[in-house]
Design a protein around this motif. Structure first.
Motif, PDB file in Angstrom:
ATOM      1  N   PRO A 132       0.816  -1.226   0.000  1.00 23.92           N
ATOM      2  CA  PRO A 132       0.000   0.000   0.000  1.00 23.92           C
ATOM      3  C   PRO A 132       0.844   1.269   0.000  1.00 23.92           C
ATOM      4  O   PRO A 132       0.510   2.238  -0.685  1.00 23.92           O
ATOM      5  N   GLU A 133       1.949   1.271   0.722  1.00 26.43           N
ATOM      6  CA  GLU A 133       2.826   2.447   0.716  1.00 26.43           C
ATOM      7  C   GLU A 133       3.488   2.615  -0.647  1.00 26.43           C
ATOM      8  O   GLU A 133       3.603   3.728  -1.176  1.00 26.43           O
ATOM      9  N   TRP A 177      -0.747 -10.514  -3.525  1.00 29.66           N
ATOM     10  CA  TRP A 177      -1.253  -9.237  -2.992  1.00 29.66           C
ATOM     11  C   TRP A 177      -2.464  -8.791  -3.779  1.00 29.66           C
ATOM     12  O   TRP A 177      -2.401  -8.665  -5.001  1.00 29.66           O
ATOM     13  N   PRO A 233      -5.030  -5.617  -3.914  1.00 27.88           N
ATOM     14  CA  PRO A 233      -5.312  -4.269  -3.396  1.00 27.88           C
ATOM     15  C   PRO A 233      -6.659  -4.230  -2.683  1.00 27.88           C
ATOM     16  O   PRO A 233      -7.629  -4.857  -3.131  1.00 27.88           O
ATOM     17  N   LYS A 234      -6.709  -3.484  -1.582  1.00 28.21           N
ATOM     18  CA  LYS A 234      -7.941  -3.379  -0.802  1.00 28.21           C
ATOM     19  C   LYS A 234      -8.265  -1.915  -0.535  1.00 28.21           C
ATOM     20  O   LYS A 234      -7.408  -1.046  -0.646  1.00 28.21           O
ATOM     21  N   VAL A 259      -7.035   1.769  -2.183  1.00 32.95           N
ATOM     22  CA  VAL A 259      -6.079   1.366  -3.222  1.00 32.95           C
ATOM     23  C   VAL A 259      -6.809   0.566  -4.303  1.00 32.95           C
ATOM     24  O   VAL A 259      -6.583   0.762  -5.502  1.00 32.95           O
ATOM     25  N   THR A 311      -7.318   0.988  -8.662  1.00 33.19           N
ATOM     26  CA  THR A 311      -6.586  -0.073  -9.348  1.00 33.19           C
ATOM     27  C   THR A 311      -7.306  -0.437 -10.644  1.00 33.19           C
ATOM     28  O   THR A 311      -8.524  -0.602 -10.661  1.00 33.19           O
TER      29      THR A 311
END
Length: 255
Positions: free
Chosen positions: A155-156, A175, A177-178, A181, A185
């Motif tokens: 996330p960073e 991974w 994205p949630k 983010v 996407t």
């Protein structure tokens, strides 16, 4: 913009450069998870070639890849953008980008890997063989092994711009994205326009060309909607697939 790429199955040789320096790799928050995979992979390949071939899913003709893994700590390292080859990377053509586009590639491209988790194309790595679909005896399925570390680091890395996710499903498992983010996407499906069918080779090559076009243009979309506009400006035919952030790029010729 952060672009998530799959690695290539085949890779260029390591060459004679300085060996791997794990501490120099981007995303240092992945260091512990990287060390665990590296340690087990080297130990497995050094101890039992036949078992290693089975675990890695290698044919008899690819047995030489096991020796490559044994030497991971001492083999020469090259920028990841030179190690990864194949259809997508040939179409992307990192080596032939102009200086400004190469700088953008170094900032924007993130290649997912069963061994390294994720690396930037400027990170120096040796050639290796270890896909995300591998289940190591000690660590288990690598997609699951990477999940917690990725959740704390990615996330960073995504920042506050668009995340363009071009990974295959095996690498996407490491991974997802949630939250906010995920809302910025985008995914791309490449379709042969007359048939509306996906063709694997065609799909990879077109995705490589799309990334190259965006890098050359200096495009910086911050949302899937802005990506659609940017791609249309670059003369791609783009349709929304009906799913949030999912775009279809239509191309007439298969090449």
């Amino acid at each position: 913009m952060l672009v998530l790429l799959p690695p290539s199955e085949g890779k260029a040789s390591s060459g004679r450069g300085a060996p791997l320096k794990p501490e120099s790799l981007s995303l240092p928050g992945l260091a512990e998870a990287r060390a665990a995979v590296l340690d087990e992979l080297v130990e497995l390949c050094a101890a039992d070639e036949e078992k290693a071939r089975e675990v890695l899913g290698l044919s008899e003709g690819l047995r030489g890849e096991i020796a490559k893994n044994v030497d991971l700590r001492t083999a020469g390292a090259r920028p990841a953008g030179e190690i990864y080859t194949g259809v997508l990377y040939d179409a992307l053509g990192l080596a032939t980008l102009d200086a400004a586009a190469k700088r953008r590639a170094g900032r924007s491209l993130l290649v997912f890997s069963g061994l390294w988790g994720a690396v930037r194309v400027t990170d120096r790595i040796p050639s290796y063989r270890c896909s995300m679909g591998v289940k190591l005896p000690g660590l288990g399925a690598l997609g699951g092994h990477w999940r917690d570390a990725m959740a704390s680091v990615l996330p960073e890395a995504a920042g506050d711009g668009l995340v363009l996710d071009l990974r295959s499903s095996a690498y996407a498992s490491a991974w997802k994205p949630k939250g906010e983010v995920a809302a910025r996407t985008a995914t791309v499906r490449v379709l042969h326009a007359p048939t509306r069918k996906v063709v694997s080779h065609f799909n990879k090559a077109t995705k490589g060309r799309i990334v190259r076009s965006l890098l050359e243009a200096g495009a910086a979309p911050r949302s899937p909607e802005e990506l659609t506009v940017a791609l249309r400006d670059l003369r791609y035919v783009v349709e929304e697939s009906g799913k949030p952030g999912a775009l279809d790029v239509l191309v007439d010729e298969i090449h």
